[in-house]
Scaffold this motif. Structure first.
Motif, PDB file in Angstrom:
ATOM      1  N   ARG A  88       0.832  -1.211   0.000  1.00 36.53           N
ATOM      2  CA  ARG A  88       0.000   0.000   0.000  1.00 36.53           C
ATOM      3  C   ARG A  88       0.868   1.264   0.000  1.00 36.53           C
ATOM      4  NH1 ARG A  88      -2.959  -2.894   3.906  1.00 36.53           N
ATOM      5  NH2 ARG A  88      -1.949  -1.665   5.555  1.00 36.53           N
ATOM      6  N   GLU A  89       1.928   1.267   0.766  1.00 33.37           N
ATOM      7  CA  GLU A  89       2.807   2.442   0.825  1.00 33.37           C
ATOM      8  C   GLU A  89       3.425   2.736  -0.544  1.00 33.37           C
ATOM      9  OE1 GLU A  89       5.739   2.040   3.846  1.00 33.37           O
ATOM     10  OE2 GLU A  89       4.298   1.931   5.489  1.00 33.37           O
ATOM     11  N   LYS A  91       2.213   1.862  -3.462  1.00 33.92           N
ATOM     12  CA  LYS A  91       1.145   2.332  -4.357  1.00 33.92           C
ATOM     13  C   LYS A  91       0.854   3.816  -4.131  1.00 33.92           C
ATOM     14  CE  LYS A  91      -0.409  -1.093  -6.954  1.00 33.92           C
ATOM     15  NZ  LYS A  91      -0.485  -0.970  -8.427  1.00 33.92           N
ATOM     16  N   GLU A  92       0.805   4.231  -2.863  1.00 30.62           N
ATOM     17  CA  GLU A  92       0.560   5.642  -2.565  1.00 30.62           C
ATOM     18  C   GLU A  92       1.709   6.524  -3.053  1.00 30.62           C
ATOM     19  OE1 GLU A  92      -0.048   5.838   1.601  1.00 30.62           O
ATOM     20  OE2 GLU A  92      -1.950   4.736   1.576  1.00 30.62           O
ATOM     21  N   ALA A  93       2.941   6.085  -2.833  1.00 33.08           N
ATOM     22  CA  ALA A  93       4.099   6.853  -3.319  1.00 33.08           C
ATOM     23  C   ALA A  93       4.106   6.927  -4.838  1.00 33.08           C
ATOM     24  CB  ALA A  93       5.392   6.222  -2.807  1.00 33.08           C
ATOM     25  N   GLU A  94       3.682   5.860  -5.488  1.00 27.52           N
ATOM     26  CA  GLU A  94       3.632   5.843  -6.953  1.00 27.52           C
ATOM     27  C   GLU A  94       2.606   6.847  -7.472  1.00 27.52           C
ATOM     28  OE1 GLU A  94       4.109   2.193 -10.064  1.00 27.52           O
ATOM     29  OE2 GLU A  94       2.309   2.170  -8.810  1.00 27.52           O
ATOM     30  N   ARG A  95       1.464   6.951  -6.796  1.00 28.85           N
ATOM     31  CA  ARG A  95       0.450   7.942  -7.206  1.00 28.85           C
ATOM     32  C   ARG A  95       0.997   9.366  -7.031  1.00 28.85           C
ATOM     33  NH1 ARG A  95      -3.309   4.185  -4.986  1.00 28.85           N
ATOM     34  NH2 ARG A  95      -3.132   5.147  -2.937  1.00 28.85           N
ATOM     35  N   GLU A  96       1.720   9.596  -5.938  1.00 25.46           N
ATOM     36  CA  GLU A  96       2.301  10.928  -5.724  1.00 25.46           C
ATOM     37  C   GLU A  96       3.319  11.265  -6.804  1.00 25.46           C
ATOM     38  OE1 GLU A  96       3.891  11.176  -1.824  1.00 25.46           O
ATOM     39  OE2 GLU A  96       2.011  10.699  -0.809  1.00 25.46           O
TER      40      GLU A  96
END
Length: 345
Positions: A88-89, A91-96
């Motif tokens: 999850r971390e 994935k969130e960093a990838e979106r940012e």
């Protein structure tokens, strides 16, 4: 979730297929962690593990499970939880990162140099964060051995026929070293047996060590050490001889109650007075316990506690560990024999 309502982990064949494709791809492409993260097989495998974690978490909330099923699910949930969190971390960093890339494109088209420089610096720090998270995730994916999380019984014994006081002193130093290491790792170090020597060393000692991944850190510590005393110069030729001795370290994984079943009919339990310092308690109370497992001849004793019942419980726990070790050694012997038949010489 199968027809019988019980949960099972993914088939080993699927894991093996992923591992083979992962290894072959990694050998062909020596790239950074982000490139490995973007590989299709890795993404598919991680998504499968994430879904499995959600399924296991949902099943744990059900009231229809028995104790064995709950224990199995909790173990699997503990294995999958750090992987799902790291997934999850990332994935969130990838979106940012994607949002920053779109922002950089827009700022470049408007010729906003100062804002573009700030956005590029932010993107660089996010890229570094992504690499760290990816490396952490791939370390979590490395398979763990079966007993890595188990507590252990650690024993140290001075050589019976060689070394004398030098080996006994070194045995004491080794035991204190492991005690300090357990304190450094914030493990629980419970002394099971402690037999001091007359001159300040140690004949034999055993301890139960519990905590996080204890066996994983201590499983290679078992073995025999050679102890040598090198005399000072200027002595007579008889005194200048190098004296050699041995001491041994044994590390046994501690089984759970369900792993080894001991029939009380197979046990002979003796009580005796504790040896060593202790005052009137040592002289007048039969608190020490010795348990002999009649089918195998294994014998353990405990005299650390003032209560005979507590010493009996500790001795039974140590006996289970030794019986468990015999089972493991038998399995390893069978595996080595099978391998020798295949490989020959």
């Amino acid at each position: 979730l199968h027809n019988h309502g019980s949960w099972r982990p993914k088939p080993l064949l699927d894991t093996a297929r992923f591992t083979l494709s992962f290894n072959s791809w990694h050998r062909k492409n020596h790239q950074n962690s982000q490139a490995l993260w973007k590989h299709e097989a890795v993404q598919k495998y991680l998504e499968t593990l994430s879904k499995e974690y959600q399924q296991v978490s949902h099943l744990l909330s059900a009231d229809s499970l028995n104790d064995f099923e709950q224990r199995t699910l909790r173990r699997r949930c503990a294995d999958l939880s750090p992987i799902a969190a790291a997934f999850r971390e990332i994935k969130e960093a990838e979106r940012e990162v994607q949002e920053l890339e779109a922002m950089c494109t827009e700022l470049d088209s408007r010729d906003e140099k100062q804002l573009l420089e700030l956005a590029l610096e932010e993107k660089e720090s996010l890229d570094e964060k992504m690499n760290v998270l990816c490396r952490k995730l791939f370390q979590l994916l490395v398979p763990k051995e079966k007993y890595d999380r188990s507590p252990v019984i650690l024993e140290v014994t001075a050589g019976r026929t060689t070394g004398g006081d030098i080996c006994q002193q070194f045995t004491k130093e080794m035991f204190e070293m492991y005690q300090n290491y357990a304190d450094y790792k914030r493990w629980t170090f419970d002394i099971v047996n402690y037999t001091p020597a007359e001159i300040g060393g140690l004949h034999h000692a055993a301890a139960h060590i519990s905590g996080e991944n204890v066996y994983r850190h201590l499983k290679y510590e078992g073995g025999t050490h050679r102890v040598q005393r090198i005399p000072e110069t200027g002595m007579s030729s008889r005194m200048q001889r190098i004296h050699s001795g041995t001491m041994s370290v044994i590390v046994l994984p501690q089984p759970e109650e369900v792993d080894v079943k001991v029939d009380p009919k197979d046990l002979r339990i003796d009580t005796f007075r504790a040896r060593g310092a202790g005052g009137q308690h040592v002289n007048k109370t039969d608190s020490a316990v010795r348990i002999v497992h009649l089918p195998t001849g294994l014998a353990v004793e405990c005299q650390q506690e003032r209560s005979q019942q507590m010493n009996k419980e500790i001795a039974l726990r140590t006996l289970r560990a030794k019986l468990y070790q015999q089972i493991i050694e038998k399995q390893l012997s069978q595996e080595q024999s099978a391998r020798k038949l295949q490989v020959r010489t």
